[in-house]
Design a protein around this motif. Structure first.
Motif, PDB file in Angstrom:
ATOM      1  N   GLY A 101      16.236  14.711  -7.006  1.00 25.04           N
ATOM      2  CA  GLY A 101      15.651  15.746  -7.846  1.00 25.04           C
ATOM      3  C   GLY A 101      16.702  16.315  -8.781  1.00 25.04           C
ATOM      4  N   ILE A 102      16.378  16.386 -10.086  1.00 25.87           N
ATOM      5  CA  ILE A 102      17.327  16.892 -11.070  1.00 25.87           C
ATOM      6  C   ILE A 102      16.549  17.341 -12.302  1.00 25.87           C
ATOM      7  N   SER A 103      16.949  18.443 -12.905  1.00 21.20           N
ATOM      8  CA  SER A 103      16.256  18.920 -14.102  1.00 21.20           C
ATOM      9  C   SER A 103      16.530  17.995 -15.273  1.00 21.20           C
ATOM     10  N   TYR A 104      15.610  17.990 -16.242  1.00 19.26           N
ATOM     11  CA  TYR A 104      15.769  17.102 -17.401  1.00 19.26           C
ATOM     12  C   TYR A 104      17.026  17.462 -18.196  1.00 19.26           C
ATOM     13  N   ALA A 105      17.278  18.760 -18.389  1.00 23.50           N
ATOM     14  CA  ALA A 105      18.459  19.167 -19.151  1.00 23.50           C
ATOM     15  C   ALA A 105      19.740  18.676 -18.482  1.00 23.50           C
ATOM     16  N   ASN A 106      19.818  18.786 -17.159  1.00 23.93           N
ATOM     17  CA  ASN A 106      21.001  18.311 -16.437  1.00 23.93           C
ATOM     18  C   ASN A 106      21.123  16.795 -16.506  1.00 23.93           C
ATOM     19  N   LEU A 107      19.972  16.109 -16.482  1.00 23.39           N
ATOM     20  CA  LEU A 107      19.993  14.653 -16.556  1.00 23.39           C
ATOM     21  C   LEU A 107      20.484  14.188 -17.921  1.00 23.39           C
ATOM     22  N   VAL A 108      20.049  14.869 -18.971  1.00 22.40           N
ATOM     23  CA  VAL A 108      20.510  14.510 -20.317  1.00 22.40           C
ATOM     24  C   VAL A 108      21.983  14.844 -20.481  1.00 22.40           C
ATOM     25  N   ASP A 109      22.414  15.987 -19.955  1.00 25.04           N
ATOM     26  CA  ASP A 109      23.839  16.338 -19.976  1.00 25.04           C
ATOM     27  C   ASP A 109      24.671  15.241 -19.320  1.00 25.04           C
ATOM     28  N   LEU A 110      24.187  14.766 -18.175  1.00 25.34           N
ATOM     29  CA  LEU A 110      24.875  13.696 -17.458  1.00 25.34           C
ATOM     30  C   LEU A 110      24.957  12.452 -18.329  1.00 25.34           C
ATOM     31  N   ALA A 111      23.819  12.071 -18.939  1.00 22.42           N
ATOM     32  CA  ALA A 111      23.781  10.849 -19.751  1.00 22.42           C
ATOM     33  C   ALA A 111      24.692  10.968 -20.968  1.00 22.42           C
ATOM     34  N   ARG A 112      24.726  12.143 -21.587  1.00 25.54           N
ATOM     35  CA  ARG A 112      25.624  12.327 -22.728  1.00 25.54           C
ATOM     36  C   ARG A 112      27.082  12.230 -22.312  1.00 25.54           C
ATOM     37  N   GLY A 113      27.384  12.735 -21.129  1.00 25.25           N
ATOM     38  CA  GLY A 113      28.762  12.732 -20.649  1.00 25.25           C
ATOM     39  C   GLY A 113      29.266  11.383 -20.206  1.00 25.25           C
ATOM     40  N   LEU A 114      28.388  10.374 -20.133  1.00 21.10           N
ATOM     41  CA  LEU A 114      28.818   9.038 -19.737  1.00 21.10           C
ATOM     42  C   LEU A 114      29.691   8.385 -20.801  1.00 21.10           C
ATOM     43  N   THR A 115      29.635   8.900 -22.031  1.00 22.17           N
ATOM     44  CA  THR A 115      30.461   8.378 -23.121  1.00 22.17           C
ATOM     45  C   THR A 115      31.447   9.465 -23.538  1.00 22.17           C
ATOM     46  N   PRO A 116      32.686   9.388 -23.082  1.00 13.73           N
ATOM     47  CA  PRO A 116      33.647  10.471 -23.351  1.00 13.73           C
ATOM     48  C   PRO A 116      34.100  10.557 -24.797  1.00 13.73           C
ATOM     49  N   ASP A 117      33.904   9.498 -25.585  1.00 13.70           N
ATOM     50  CA  ASP A 117      34.365   9.485 -26.973  1.00 13.70           C
ATOM     51  C   ASP A 117      33.498  10.421 -27.806  1.00 13.70           C
ATOM     52  N   ALA A 118      34.025  11.593 -28.142  1.00 16.34           N
ATOM     53  CA  ALA A 118      33.263  12.598 -28.890  1.00 16.34           C
ATOM     54  C   ALA A 118      32.903  12.130 -30.290  1.00 16.34           C
ATOM     55  N   SER A 119      33.668  11.204 -30.858  1.00 16.57           N
ATOM     56  CA  SER A 119      33.395  10.752 -32.216  1.00 16.57           C
ATOM     57  C   SER A 119      32.134   9.912 -32.312  1.00 16.57           C
ATOM     58  N   SER A 120      31.586   9.476 -31.184  1.00 19.13           N
ATOM     59  CA  SER A 120      30.367   8.667 -31.219  1.00 19.13           C
ATOM     60  C   SER A 120      29.112   9.525 -31.176  1.00 19.13           C
ATOM     61  N   PHE A 121      29.283  10.856 -31.185  1.00 20.70           N
ATOM     62  CA  PHE A 121      28.145  11.773 -31.253  1.00 20.70           C
ATOM     63  C   PHE A 121      28.257  12.611 -32.514  1.00 20.70           C
ATOM     64  N   LEU A 122      27.183  12.642 -33.301  1.00 21.79           N
ATOM     65  CA  LEU A 122      27.185  13.387 -34.553  1.00 21.79           C
ATOM     66  C   LEU A 122      26.086  14.441 -34.502  1.00 21.79           C
ATOM     67  N   LEU A 123      26.501  15.706 -34.628  1.00 28.38           N
ATOM     68  CA  LEU A 123      25.555  16.823 -34.636  1.00 28.38           C
ATOM     69  C   LEU A 123      25.018  16.989 -36.057  1.00 28.38           C
ATOM     70  N   ASP A 124      23.847  16.450 -36.286  1.00 22.38           N
ATOM     71  CA  ASP A 124      23.268  16.470 -37.626  1.00 22.38           C
ATOM     72  C   ASP A 124      21.794  16.078 -37.498  1.00 22.38           C
ATOM     73  N   GLN A 125      21.073  16.144 -38.598  1.00 21.51           N
ATOM     74  CA  GLN A 125      19.658  15.794 -38.600  1.00 21.51           C
ATOM     75  C   GLN A 125      19.409  14.678 -39.597  1.00 21.51           C
ATOM     76  N   VAL A 126      18.715  13.639 -39.151  1.00 25.22           N
ATOM     77  CA  VAL A 126      18.367  12.530 -40.025  1.00 25.22           C
ATOM     78  C   VAL A 126      17.160  12.944 -40.863  1.00 25.22           C
ATOM     79  N   THR A 127      17.310  12.892 -42.160  1.00 28.85           N
ATOM     80  CA  THR A 127      16.212  13.288 -43.050  1.00 28.85           C
ATOM     81  C   THR A 127      15.497  12.094 -43.662  1.00 28.85           C
ATOM     82  N   ASP A 128      16.154  10.943 -43.689  1.00 33.69           N
ATOM     83  CA  ASP A 128      15.510   9.763 -44.272  1.00 33.69           C
ATOM     84  C   ASP A 128      16.148   8.508 -43.699  1.00 33.69           C
TER      85      ASP A 128
END
Length: 398
Positions: A101-128
């Motif tokens: 049993g695990i909350s969705y937010a914690n599960l996503v946090d876990l999945a995001r943390g599986l890739t330690p390279d911060a440069s592979s995540f971009l905080l932005d919104q795709v518009t097209d």
């Protein structure tokens, strides 16, 4: 707000994944571990505390083990091995098998943390997005452009980008099911008399499939699955007086729970069953709910998502990237994959079955409902008298 990056910047990558939920984050982890250049894009830094996936079990554990991530799940989730299954106050049988049993937010946090390279995540919104048989181009709200060989849409039920590409949602069953989620606790946080419990609805007129109780960080989690009109007054009653309405809907449940109270917020979710049409296009693949939604009562959503991630990221993408081009002939290989097709088909079949078994009142389904639970009760009692008998018979019939 999107990261403030220069408008002229162009980022080149092998794979651009749009959507950093569970599907997108796991796909990034698998591809990054294999050495591919991958960029995960999402407009949210912190995963939303959504009422979605809260349990990992069965085939889902097997796939996570093959992907190499099961130890990380074990480290943060609450585990249990036995679940009492009851109906109308009577024991139907006991399910045995490891679950988490695990909350969705914690599960996503876990999945995001599986890739330690911060440069592979971009905080932005795709518009097209513009896709072709060669290179794909994404335009972001910050002005940045992303050029990739493949775009993976893991955007859940948000279909704006797919719509821009000419994709459309085909509705299979509008307002198919309603799910409630909340946490319960006993006075002074005393333990319940079970590891996990599933209570099935008894009367078809109630439209209640089952209530699932299982441990999760913060207390005993309760998921109630129903096949009723979301505008029915019972929905308002469940939100306003969850405890009393629950006990009224689930006769025989109170002796198992004893004195308890609702802790925290009561959330509910109305699910439509839909599938995306026009998805077969060069340079872009849809995974998880972005391609097909699932009935929460069927419990197939995570299984489908994991099948998509495993087949795409370990079987097809490595082969596709070995040669130039990303035409439809390559993309079609994923959508026609035998395991994917089986998972998608099983999800829809089980959704229809659970709805009919729960709420169909004609004579055939009424008889089938009685026989379904009677068979389970008899099998359980025989297996208690002759342990292992059921497994031997099932093995002989295979």
């Amino acid at each position: 707000m999107p990261a403030a990056i220069g408008a002229a910047e162009v980022i080149e990558t092998d794979v651009a994944i749009v959507g950093a939920g569970l599907a997108g984050s796991l796909a990034r982890a698998v591809l990054a571990r294999a050495g591919y250049r991958v960029l995960l894009i999402d407009k949210r830094q912190i995963p939303p505390d959504e009422f979605r996936v809260e349990k990992i079990a069965g085939r889902q554990i097997d796939i996570l083990r093959r992907l190499g991530f099961i130890d990380e799940v074990k480290a943060v989730a609450s585990s249990y091995d036995r679940s009492l299954n009851i109906r109308g106050g009577r024991l139907v049988d006991i399910s045995v098998g490891r679950s988490y049993g695990i909350s969705y937010a914690n599960l996503v946090d876990l999945a995001r943390g599986l890739t330690p390279d911060a440069s592979s995540f971009l905080l932005d919104q795709v518009t097209d997005v513009h896709c072709s048989e060669d290179r794909q181009q994404l335009t972001l709200a910050s002005g940045t452009r992303v050029v990739s060989r493949l775009v993976v849409l893991a955007t859940g039920m948000a279909s704006a980008l797919g719509h821009n590409l000419g994709m459309r949602r085909q509705m299979i069953a509008a307002r198919h099911s309603v799910t409630f989620g909340f946490t319960i606790a006993r006075p002074d946080n005393a333990p319940f008399g079970f590891d996990s419990l599933t209570c099935y609805g008894k009367e078809a007129a109630d439209g209640v499939d089952y209530l699932s109780l299982f441990p999760m960080s913060g207390g005993m989690r309760a998921n109630l699955f129903m096949f009723r009109d979301p505008t029915d007054p019972i929905m308002r009653e469940l939100r306003r007086d969850t405890r009393q309405t629950l006990l009224r809907l689930m006769p025989g449940l109170e002796p198992y729970l004893g004195d308890f109270q609702i802790v925290g917020q009561v959330k509910n979710w109305v699910m439509d069953l839909s599938v995306t049409e026009g998805h077969l296009q060069p340079g872009v693949v849809l995974i998880g709910d972005a391609f097909q939604t699932n009935c929460p009562a069927a419990g197939t959503g995570v299984s489908r998502l994991l099948v998509d991630v495993e087949r795409l990221c370990t079987e097809y993408l490595p082969r596709w990237l070995e040669t130039e081009g990303m035409g439809i002939e390559k993309i079609a290989q994923f959508y026609s994959d035998r395991d994917k097709l089986a998972a998608d088909r099983h999800s829809l079949q089980l959704a229809r079955f659970r709805q009919a078994l729960t709420s169909n009142t004609d004579a055939r389904w009424s008889m089938r409902r009685r026989l379904h639970f009677l068979r389970r009760m008899i099998t359980h009692r025989v297996d208690r008298i002759h342990p292992g008998w059921v497994m031997r018979v099932r093995g002989a019939l295979r």
